[in-house]
Motif scaffolding. Sequence first.
Motif, short mmCIF file in Angstrom:
data_model
loop_
_atom_site.label_atom_id
_atom_site.label_comp_id
_atom_site.label_asym_id
_atom_site.label_seq_id
_atom_site.Cartn_x
_atom_site.Cartn_y
_atom_site.Cartn_z
N LEU A 31 0.84 -1.19 0.00
CA LEU A 31 0.00 0.00 0.00
C LEU A 31 0.88 1.24 0.00
CD1 LEU A 31 -1.31 0.98 3.48
CD2 LEU A 31 -0.17 -1.22 3.20
N ASP A 32 0.35 2.32 -0.57
CA ASP A 32 1.00 3.63 -0.57
C ASP A 32 0.16 4.57 0.28
OD1 ASP A 32 2.64 2.40 -2.38
OD2 ASP A 32 2.08 3.65 -4.09
N THR A 33 0.83 5.48 0.95
CA THR A 33 0.11 6.41 1.82
C THR A 33 0.86 7.74 1.89
OG1 THR A 33 -0.95 6.61 3.99
CG2 THR A 33 1.27 5.70 3.95
N ALA A 34 0.20 8.75 2.40
CA ALA A 34 0.85 10.05 2.55
C ALA A 34 1.92 9.98 3.63
CB ALA A 34 -0.20 11.11 2.92
N ARG A 35 2.89 10.85 3.53
CA ARG A 35 3.97 10.88 4.51
C ARG A 35 3.43 11.03 5.93
NH1 ARG A 35 8.04 15.21 2.80
NH2 ARG A 35 6.29 16.59 3.34
N GLU A 36 2.42 11.86 6.11
CA GLU A 36 1.90 12.15 7.44
C GLU A 36 1.18 10.94 8.06
OE1 GLU A 36 1.32 13.89 4.73
OE2 GLU A 36 2.59 15.67 5.07
N THR A 37 0.68 10.03 7.26
CA THR A 37 -0.08 8.88 7.80
C THR A 37 0.70 7.58 7.70
OG1 THR A 37 -1.16 8.61 5.64
CG2 THR A 37 -2.30 9.95 7.29
N THR A 38 1.99 7.65 7.41
CA THR A 38 2.77 6.43 7.19
C THR A 38 2.80 5.54 8.42
OG1 THR A 38 4.17 7.54 5.56
CG2 THR A 38 5.04 5.53 6.56
N ALA A 39 3.17 6.10 9.57
CA ALA A 39 3.27 5.29 10.78
C ALA A 39 1.93 4.67 11.15
CB ALA A 39 3.80 6.14 11.94
N ALA A 40 0.86 5.45 11.02
CA ALA A 40 -0.47 4.94 11.34
C ALA A 40 -0.87 3.82 10.39
CB ALA A 40 -1.49 6.07 11.30
N ALA A 41 -0.54 3.95 9.09
CA ALA A 41 -0.87 2.92 8.11
C ALA A 41 -0.10 1.64 8.38
CB ALA A 41 -0.59 3.43 6.70
N VAL A 42 1.17 1.78 8.77
CA VAL A 42 1.95 0.59 9.14
C VAL A 42 1.31 -0.10 10.34
CG1 VAL A 42 4.16 -0.21 10.06
CG2 VAL A 42 4.12 1.44 8.17
N LEU A 43 0.92 0.68 11.33
CA LEU A 43 0.32 0.12 12.54
C LEU A 43 -0.96 -0.64 12.21
CD1 LEU A 43 0.45 -0.09 15.62
CD2 LEU A 43 -0.86 2.04 15.73
N GLU A 44 -1.81 -0.08 11.35
CA GLU A 44 -3.06 -0.74 11.01
C GLU A 44 -2.81 -2.00 10.18
OE1 GLU A 44 -5.90 -0.11 12.28
OE2 GLU A 44 -5.22 1.70 13.32
N THR A 45 -1.78 -1.97 9.32
CA THR A 45 -1.45 -3.16 8.53
C THR A 45 -0.96 -4.28 9.44
OG1 THR A 45 -0.86 -1.76 6.65
CG2 THR A 45 -0.05 -4.02 6.62
N VAL A 46 -0.10 -3.96 10.37
CA VAL A 46 0.37 -4.95 11.34
C VAL A 46 -0.80 -5.50 12.16
CG1 VAL A 46 1.76 -5.22 13.44
CG2 VAL A 46 2.71 -4.02 11.45
N TYR A 47 -1.70 -4.62 12.54
CA TYR A 47 -2.89 -5.04 13.30
C TYR A 47 -3.72 -6.03 12.50
CZ TYR A 47 -7.73 -4.68 14.93
OH TYR A 47 -9.01 -4.97 15.34
N GLU A 48 -3.95 -5.75 11.22
CA GLU A 48 -4.77 -6.64 10.41
C GLU A 48 -4.07 -7.98 10.16
OE1 GLU A 48 -7.77 -6.43 9.83
OE2 GLU A 48 -8.25 -4.32 10.15
N LEU A 49 -2.76 -7.96 10.01
CA LEU A 49 -2.02 -9.22 9.87
C LEU A 49 -2.21 -10.10 11.09
CD1 LEU A 49 1.33 -7.97 8.30
CD2 LEU A 49 -0.31 -9.52 7.21
N SER A 50 -2.12 -9.49 12.26
CA SER A 50 -2.28 -10.26 13.50
C SER A 50 -3.73 -10.69 13.71
CB SER A 50 -1.80 -9.42 14.68
OG SER A 50 -0.43 -9.10 14.54
N ARG A 51 -4.67 -9.85 13.30
CA ARG A 51 -6.09 -10.18 13.50
C ARG A 51 -6.51 -11.39 12.68
NH1 ARG A 51 -11.53 -8.16 12.27
NH2 ARG A 51 -10.78 -6.96 10.47
#
Length: 443
Positions: free
Chosen positions: A323-343
Motif C-alpha cells: 500500500l502507498d500512503t501520505a507521509r503524514e499517515t505512514t506510521a499509522a498505516a503501518v500500525l493498522e497493517t500490522v494489526y490486520e495481519l495479527s487479526r
Amino acid sequence: MTDHDRPRRLPELTAAPVEVPIASATSVSANGLRVVAVRMPTVPMVELRMTVPFAGPDRRHAARADLLSSCLMTGTRSRTRLDLDTDLAVAGAALGAAAGPDFLTFAGSAPAEHLPTLLDLLDDVLEHAAYPVGEFDGERDRLAERLRVFRARPGVRAREALLAKAFGAHPVTFEVPLAKDVAALGVEEVRALHRAAVSPRGSVLTLVGDLDPDTAIDAVGAALAGWTCPRPAAVLERFEPVRPSPLQLVDRPRGVQSQIRLVGNSVARSDPSYPAAKIANLVFGGYFSSRLVENVREDKGYTYGASSLLDSGIAGDMLLVALDTARETTAAAVLETVYELSRMVTTPPTAAEVDAARQYAIGALSISLSSQSGLAGTVAGMQTVGLGLEWLTEHPRALATVTVDEVGAAAAALFGAHRFTGIVQGDAASLTDSLQSVVGVVS
C-alpha cells in the motif's frame, strides 16, 4: 401496491461454473520441447504461449535477457523487421517476446487457418534471429531510456528494495535491469546468449483455440524440429524461505508519499492447503471487500488502494502486501497493517467472509478461463510450476468445498505480523521517529 410492484427477492448466489476444456493433448518433441494443446473453439483463432527457462546469475544477465527479448523480432537471416511485420499482418497474426528473472516468454495469436504461418515465424526467430546491428543499436538505446523512466517510479524501487531485503542477491530480485547495463551491451553478447540459452529442452509451448490437439502438436513438431541448443534451458534456482525481521526504512528524500511493502512465505499452488490459503488471502487483502481495504481505505482513509497477493513461481512462493500512503499517515498505516495481519490469527475469517471470498475466487477464475487468451495464459502458467490440466477441474472444486476451519488454519499458518519482513520507503528525516514509536524499524 400490488405483488407485481413490490421488489422481488434476489436469488441466492451459487457457485459460478468453470468450463473445462473439452479436448487436450500433451507431448514432448524430439528436441525436448514440451507441447500442450487445448481445444477451445469459441472463435476461429489460436493463442500461443511459450516459456523458455532463462535464468542467470546477476543483473547483467537480466540486462542481456531484456535486450534480447526486445530485439528478437528485428530480423532473421531471411527476413527483415519489415518482412516479419508484413508476414504477421497478412496472416492477421501477432507475436512478441518478453524476459524476466525466470523465463523468456513468447505470446502470439493467429486465425486458426494461419497457425502454420505463426509457427513458421516463431521457428525463424528461434533458429535464425540475426540481431541486425542498425536495429540492435536503436532498440538498445530505446530500452535504456525506457528503463531510466521506469526505474524512477517509487513503486518499482520499493519492490526492488523489498525483494533485496528478503532474498539478498538471488536472481529473483533482478526484475528490472539497470539502464547503464543495457547501454553498455554489444550485439555479440546478445547473439551469444541466444545461441547458448534459448533452448527447447525444458521449454513449454501452449496452444489454445479452434484446433485439433493431436494435429496441432504434430504441426509444432514439424515446424520447430530444427530448433536445437547445446544445453538445456537454465531453470531459476529456488530462493530461501523468508526470514521474519523488522521493517527497513528506505530513504526517499522529500517524498510526499510512502510505500509500505511486506513479504512472507506462502504455499505452492500444488499444495493441498492452497485453496484455503487463497481464500484466507482474499479475506485479508486480496480483493476490494477485504479486511485491509476496509480498514486503511474505507475507514481510515490512509490510502487509495491496498492489496495482498499469493505469488507462486518456479523459484518459490511468497505472500506480498502493498500500500502507498501520505507521509503524514505512514506510521499509522503501518500500525493498522500490522494489526490486520495479527487479526487474521486472533480473529479467524468468519463463515460470511469465507463465503464472499469463495464466490469472488470462483467467479474470477471462471472469467479468466472464459476466453482463449485467458485460458492460454493460465495453462502456460500452470506448466511452469508443474501443474497438469486436471488442476482446471480440481481447483474450482476445492474452492467450492473448502471449509471455514480450513481457511482459519491457513490464516494461522500464513499471517501474523511476526511472519513477515518488509520495507517502508519514504522521507527518512520525517518518518524515523514516528515509525520507531509504533514498530521496530531498521534504518
